[in-house]
Every structure is written in structure tokens, then in C-alpha cells.
Design a protein around this motif. Structure first.
Motif, PDB file in Angstrom:
ATOM      1  N   LYS A   1      -2.699  18.416  -8.816  1.00 31.39           N
ATOM      2  CA  LYS A   1      -1.763  17.209  -8.052  1.00 31.39           C
ATOM      3  C   LYS A   1      -0.865  17.629  -6.940  1.00 31.39           C
ATOM      4  N   ALA A   2      -0.440  18.645  -6.739  1.00 37.10           N
ATOM      5  CA  ALA A   2       0.298  18.712  -5.649  1.00 37.10           C
ATOM      6  C   ALA A   2       0.094  18.668  -4.442  1.00 37.10           C
ATOM      7  N   LEU A   3      -1.144  19.488  -3.960  1.00 35.67           N
ATOM      8  CA  LEU A   3      -1.890  18.905  -3.031  1.00 35.67           C
ATOM      9  C   LEU A   3      -2.466  17.590  -2.851  1.00 35.67           C
ATOM     10  N   GLU A   4      -2.745  16.918  -3.694  1.00 35.76           N
ATOM     11  CA  GLU A   4      -3.277  15.479  -4.034  1.00 35.76           C
ATOM     12  C   GLU A   4      -1.744  14.690  -3.114  1.00 35.76           C
ATOM     13  N   ILE A   5      -0.376  15.476  -3.836  1.00 38.36           N
ATOM     14  CA  ILE A   5       0.868  14.833  -3.492  1.00 38.36           C
ATOM     15  C   ILE A   5       0.757  15.073  -1.896  1.00 38.36           C
ATOM     16  N   CYS A   6       0.854  16.317  -1.717  1.00 43.03           N
ATOM     17  CA  CYS A   6       1.059  16.739  -0.197  1.00 43.03           C
ATOM     18  C   CYS A   6       0.053  15.642   0.725  1.00 43.03           C
ATOM     19  N   ARG A   7      -1.451  15.430  -0.136  1.00 46.62           N
ATOM     20  CA  ARG A   7      -1.868  14.917   1.464  1.00 46.62           C
ATOM     21  C   ARG A   7      -1.775  13.303   1.706  1.00 46.62           C
TER      22      ARG A   7
ATOM     23  N   LEU B   1       0.581  -1.591   0.276  1.00 47.54           N
ATOM     24  CA  LEU B   1       0.123  -0.140  -0.315  1.00 47.54           C
ATOM     25  C   LEU B   1       0.514   1.189  -0.438  1.00 47.54           C
ATOM     26  N   THR B   2       1.622   0.990   0.793  1.00 47.98           N
ATOM     27  CA  THR B   2       2.724   1.988   0.171  1.00 47.98           C
ATOM     28  C   THR B   2       3.526   2.737  -0.351  1.00 47.98           C
ATOM     29  N   GLN B   3       3.663   1.594  -1.156  1.00 48.72           N
ATOM     30  CA  GLN B   3       4.848   1.831  -2.459  1.00 48.72           C
ATOM     31  C   GLN B   3       3.594   2.327  -3.307  1.00 48.72           C
ATOM     32  N   ALA B   4       2.546   1.607  -3.489  1.00 47.15           N
ATOM     33  CA  ALA B   4       1.298   1.945  -4.404  1.00 47.15           C
ATOM     34  C   ALA B   4       1.174   3.626  -4.095  1.00 47.15           C
ATOM     35  N   LYS B   5       1.594   3.989  -2.881  1.00 44.96           N
ATOM     36  CA  LYS B   5       0.614   5.317  -2.732  1.00 44.96           C
ATOM     37  C   LYS B   5       2.399   6.307  -3.521  1.00 44.96           C
ATOM     38  N   LEU B   6       3.160   5.426  -3.422  1.00 40.00           N
ATOM     39  CA  LEU B   6       4.601   6.053  -3.636  1.00 40.00           C
ATOM     40  C   LEU B   6       4.485   6.066  -5.427  1.00 40.00           C
ATOM     41  N   ALA B   7       4.020   5.357  -5.487  1.00 35.00           N
ATOM     42  CA  ALA B   7       3.973   5.164  -7.083  1.00 35.00           C
ATOM     43  C   ALA B   7       3.273   6.033  -8.224  1.00 35.00           C
ATOM     44  N   ASP B   8       2.226   6.511  -7.090  1.00 35.53           N
ATOM     45  CA  ASP B   8       1.642   7.354  -7.690  1.00 35.53           C
ATOM     46  C   ASP B   8       1.521   8.269  -7.699  1.00 35.53           C
ATOM     47  N   MET B   9       2.447   9.069  -6.801  1.00 33.95           N
ATOM     48  CA  MET B   9       3.199  10.526  -6.564  1.00 33.95           C
ATOM     49  C   MET B   9       3.948  10.685  -7.310  1.00 33.95           C
ATOM     50  N   CYS B  10       4.783   9.621  -7.890  1.00 36.35           N
ATOM     51  CA  CYS B  10       5.688   9.974  -8.662  1.00 36.35           C
ATOM     52  C   CYS B  10       5.629  10.263  -9.927  1.00 36.35           C
ATOM     53  N   VAL B  11       4.367   9.308 -10.817  1.00 29.78           N
ATOM     54  CA  VAL B  11       3.716   9.720 -11.462  1.00 29.78           C
ATOM     55  C   VAL B  11       2.931  10.850 -11.766  1.00 29.78           C
ATOM     56  N   GLU B  12       2.406  11.420 -11.237  1.00 30.17           N
ATOM     57  CA  GLU B  12       1.545  12.582 -11.315  1.00 30.17           C
ATOM     58  C   GLU B  12       2.362  14.004 -11.104  1.00 30.17           C
ATOM     59  N   LEU B  13       3.816  13.367 -10.315  1.00 26.98           N
ATOM     60  CA  LEU B  13       5.309  14.476 -10.044  1.00 26.98           C
ATOM     61  C   LEU B  13       5.477  14.708 -11.647  1.00 26.98           C
ATOM     62  N   THR B  14       5.847  13.827 -12.213  1.00 24.28           N
ATOM     63  CA  THR B  14       6.307  13.524 -13.484  1.00 24.28           C
ATOM     64  C   THR B  14       5.627  14.071 -14.111  1.00 24.28           C
ATOM     65  N   ASN B  15       4.669  13.850 -14.656  1.00 20.62           N
ATOM     66  CA  ASN B  15       2.912  14.609 -15.515  1.00 20.62           C
ATOM     67  C   ASN B  15       3.418  16.008 -15.911  1.00 20.62           C
ATOM     68  N   GLY B  16       3.017  16.335 -13.376  1.00 20.97           N
ATOM     69  CA  GLY B  16       3.084  17.736 -13.943  1.00 20.97           C
ATOM     70  C   GLY B  16       4.730  18.940 -14.587  1.00 20.97           C
ATOM     71  N   THR B  17       5.506  17.644 -13.915  1.00 20.10           N
ATOM     72  CA  THR B  17       6.405  18.746 -13.932  1.00 20.10           C
ATOM     73  C   THR B  17       6.848  18.439 -16.008  1.00 20.10           C
ATOM     74  N   LEU B  18       6.251  17.275 -16.904  1.00 18.76           N
ATOM     75  CA  LEU B  18       6.484  17.647 -17.985  1.00 18.76           C
ATOM     76  C   LEU B  18       6.052  18.113 -18.342  1.00 18.76           C
ATOM     77  N   LEU B  19       4.558  18.600 -17.993  1.00 12.61           N
ATOM     78  CA  LEU B  19       3.020  19.288 -18.609  1.00 12.61           C
ATOM     79  C   LEU B  19       4.361  21.151 -18.575  1.00 12.61           C
ATOM     80  N   ALA B  20       4.590  21.264 -17.307  1.00 12.37           N
ATOM     81  CA  ALA B  20       5.670  22.554 -17.313  1.00 12.37           C
ATOM     82  C   ALA B  20       6.935  22.976 -18.247  1.00 12.37           C
ATOM     83  N   LEU B  21       6.898  21.671 -18.089  1.00 14.02           N
ATOM     84  CA  LEU B  21       8.343  21.971 -19.703  1.00 14.02           C
ATOM     85  C   LEU B  21       8.140  22.336 -20.897  1.00 14.02           C
TER      86      LEU B  21
END
Length: 402
Positions: free
Chosen positions: A344-350, A298-318
Motif C-alpha cells: 500500500k505504501a508503494l501504491e501511495i507513492c506512485r 480525479l485529484t480528490q479521488a486519488k487523495l481520498a484513496d491514499m488517505c484511506v490506505e494510509l489510515t488502514n495501514g497505520t491502524l493495522l500497525a498500531l
């Protein structure tokens, strides 16, 4: 003959699993590194204490350091500004907000609101008087648009500017109030937007002018390491040339907001990165039931989801940054980035908060501070509702909010 199988696999960086760094130039990495280094030395060791006390001590000294670094109005040309690319500016915003949203807000308001307004709409005299000092951090600016009763509907503002006398050289008299103004109580100059007989116009207001005051807003539980104020204009008399000479209507302030929103869509990913990094490190150090919590599914699932959203958001910004540097951005495209990345940043922080458990609400870690800050970032420079409707209008051709 060699094949791809003969080449060693590149090392994976858990904080950049997609290898986004490979898309950046050496100059862009240098900008990012310089900002990160200054933040690590001057902000990170102290920002939790600033947040807890609800203060930003030494703001003038810090602003001068940021001026020396070259990040104040860094995307503007001339008048002492660095003239860097939109992507370089975005990376700087990401690093600033990884330290704290209040720091990025200080830089955004200075450079993308107050300085940009003067640079884009001001007279040559306005530019020469203020921009070099603001770029150096020797003068601080603020931007007065939002009012106590008019946030998302700036066209209904009540702040009024009228001529005192006849002819083009007659003085202006300003009366009204602005609310939620970053830097207001420490600013040397305010860009104030007001209704006139010719529509909305912008004014350059030295804050020492009689009738101008900027009471500090207290009791905030978000953006606490930031100076937030009300602006009160009580018969503020300005010379005839204090007004921006050409721009009329809301296109003036909205052009500035678009610049600030661009920095936000990068900055939000900085707050998200900081929270993700804290959660990832914590998951390898905190043990329960005989092993690190990072070893549970369950922790790895949370970390994976956060990593995906952080990656997507950073790519969109770039992507939006590259587009801004090449062909420019439409406001709807900036809305797309701001809406997605802050949400997405709020979701990652929560999610990071849940991994840290009770420690997630402690200022010993950055997570709750970023989460609280992002609650302000979510609604300033356009609420999620307004950005949603901007995107909806772009898709359908119908304006749902008019």
C-alpha cells in the motif's frame, strides 16, 4: 441537559483524518515527537543530497546521535537499552522512514537484527561486550544471513563454519560470503549465520578479524542513502566462545527477521505519509485551468484513496503493536502487516507521483526517493511472494514453498 449536538466538532487534521492520535499515550507521542525533531534537524535537510550522491556521510556521528536519542535497540531491556514498548518502537520507525528508508534500515539492522540476535541468543559475555556500546551508537552492527545465491531459501546457505581441532574449546573457521548487508562496510561487529555439523549456528564476528572484509555495493538506484555491502569470510578464525551457545537451526535468524519485519510494517507507513503529505500540499498550490488541481474530482479521488490506505495501514500497525505488547505476535501476523503495508505504501507513492506530474520525479520533493526506496523494502526481510505463502499456509495448513 446537554446533548452531543451542543459540543463543538473536533478539528479535523488532514494528515490524521481518523483521529488515530487519540489512541496514543502521551509517552508514545513524546517518543514520536523526539524522533521527528531529530530527523528534522539532522536528516531532512540533507537526505536528498545523500540519496543523489549515493552516500551516507557522517554515519558514525549520526549513529551516535541516534544512540543518544535512545532508539538503538530501544525495545530491548537491560545492557543500556531503553526497554520501550513495541508501539513506541514502531512509532520511531515510522518517523525514521518518513525521513528516509535508509535511516530506518540503519536503526532496524542495528537494533532488531544485530542487537536483538545478541540479546536473545548471545552469551552473557557477548551481551556485556557489545550491547551497551551498540545502544549508545558507539559500535555499529550488521547481520549476515542473505547470500549471493540464497535469499528466500536461507537453509541452503553455503557459508560454512568448522572446528579447527577437537573438543569444545577448539577454534572456529568461517568461510563464505553474504550479500546485501546493511551497515556492513562500517560495522564493528557482524552477526554471521553459517552451516555447521550441528546445523545453522550464529557467530559474533568482530569485523577487524583477519580474513573478514566488507566491499561496498555500488550502483544502487534504491536505498542510496544507506551503506550496503558484501561480507567476505576467508578463513576467519574465531575463538570457541564466538558462537551463540544454545540456538540451532533457522529458528535463530528467523526470530531476528521477525523483529525487523515488525519495524518495517510501521516504517512503510512513514514513507507513505511523507509522499501523501507532499501530494496533498502540492495539490493546493499547483494551479491548472484557473484553479488548484486539488479542486478537480480525479485529484480528490486519488487523495481520498491514499488517505484511506494510509489510515488502514497505520491502524493495522498500531493493532499489531498493541498485540505484540500484550500477548505477542505470530510470524504470520507480522507477514500480514509487512505484505499489506509495503504494498500500500508503494501504491501511495506512485499515486502521489502522478499528482506531482513531472515534479514527482525530482529530488526537490520526497516522492520518487521514497518510491525507489520502497522497491527494496518490498523484497528485503522476505519477498511479497514469501509473505503471501506464509499467510496461505496459515489459512490452509499447507506449505506451498516446501
Amino acid at each position: 441537559m446537554t446533548s452531543a449536538h451542543d459540543n463543538p466538532r473536533p478539528t479535523l487534521d488532514p494528515m490524521d483524518l481518523a483521529g488515530i492520535d487519540d489512541l496514543l499515550s502521551d509517552e508514545e507521542k513524546d517518543v514520536r515527537g523526539a524522533v521527528r525533531e531529530v530527523c528534522a534537524a539532522l536528516v531532512d535537510p540533507y537526505v536528498a543530497e545523500w540519496f543523489e550522491s549515493g552516500d551516507l556521510p557522517g554515519i558514525r556521528e549520526l549513529t551516535k546521535e541516534l544512540g543518544t536519542l535512545g532508539v538503538l535497540g530501544m525495545h530491548l531491556d537491560g545492557y543500556g537499552c531503553a526497554g520501550m514498548s513495541a508501539v513506541a518502537y514502531g512509532l520511531a520507525c515510522l518517523e525514521l522512514e518518513a525521513s528516509d528508508s535508509g535511516l530506518r534500515s540503519l536503526v532496524s539492522v542495528q537494533g532488531s537484527l544485530a542487537m536483538f540476535a545478541i540479546w536473545r541468543h548471545g552469551s552473557e559475555e557477548h551481551k556485556r561486550e557489545w550491547l551497551p556500546r551498540m545502544a549508545a551508537g558507539e559500535a555499529i552492527g550488521c547481520f549476515g544471513l542473505t547470500e549471493p545465491d540464497h535469499g528466500s531459501d536461507p537453509g541452503s546457505m553455503r557459508t560454512r563454519a568448522r572446528r579447527d581441532g577437537t573438543g569444545e574449546r577448539a577454534d572456529w573457521i568461517l568461510d563464505g560470503a553474504k550479500m546485501w548487508i546493511t551497515n556492513g562496510s562500517v560495522a564493528d561487529v557482524a552477526v554471521v549465520w553459517a552451516q555447521t555439523d550441528e546445523g545453522v549456528r550464529g557467530f559474533v564476528v568482530p569485523t577487524g578479524t583477519p580474513g573478514f572484509s566488507a566491499p561496498l555495493i555500488k550502483h544502487k538506484l534504491s536505498l542510496r542513502a544507506s551503506v550496503t555491502s558484501e561480507l567476505v569470510l576467508d578463513g576467519v578464525r574465531l575463538p570457541h566462545d564466538a558462537v551463540f551457545p544454545e540456538v540451532r537451526g533457522l529458528k535463530g535468524p528467523l526470530s531476528c527477521l521477525n523483529e525487523a519485519r515488525y519495524g518495517i510494517l510501521w516504517g512503510a507507513m512513514g514513507a507513505a505519509r511523507s509522499a501523501f503529505q507532499a501530494a496533498l500540499e502540492y495539490s493546493t498550490q499547483r494551479s491548472q485551468f484557473g484553479r488548484p488541481i486539488g479542486g478537480f474530482q480525479l485529484t480528490q479521488a486519488k487523495l481520498a484513496d491514499m488517505c484511506v490506505e494510509l489510515t488502514n495501514g497505520t491502524l493495522l500497525a498500531l493493532h499489531l503493536g498493541r498485540r505484540k505488547d500484550s500477548v505477542g505476535l505470530r510470524p504470520e501476523q507480522v507477514s500480514l502487516g509487512k505484505l499489506n503495508n509495503v504494498n500500500k505504501a508503494l501504491e501511495i507513492c506512485r499515486t502521489a507521483r502522478t499528482i506531482l506530474g513531472a515534479n514527482g520525479i525530482s529530488l526537490e520533493y520526497p516522492v520518487i526517493r521514497h518510491m525507489n526506496n520502497l522497491e527494496s523494502v518490498l523484497t528485503y526481510e522476505g519477498t511479497p511472494e514469501m509473505h503471501t505463502l506464509m499467510i496461505g499456509q496459515a489459512l490452509t495448513g499447507h506449505a506451498a514453498f516446501r
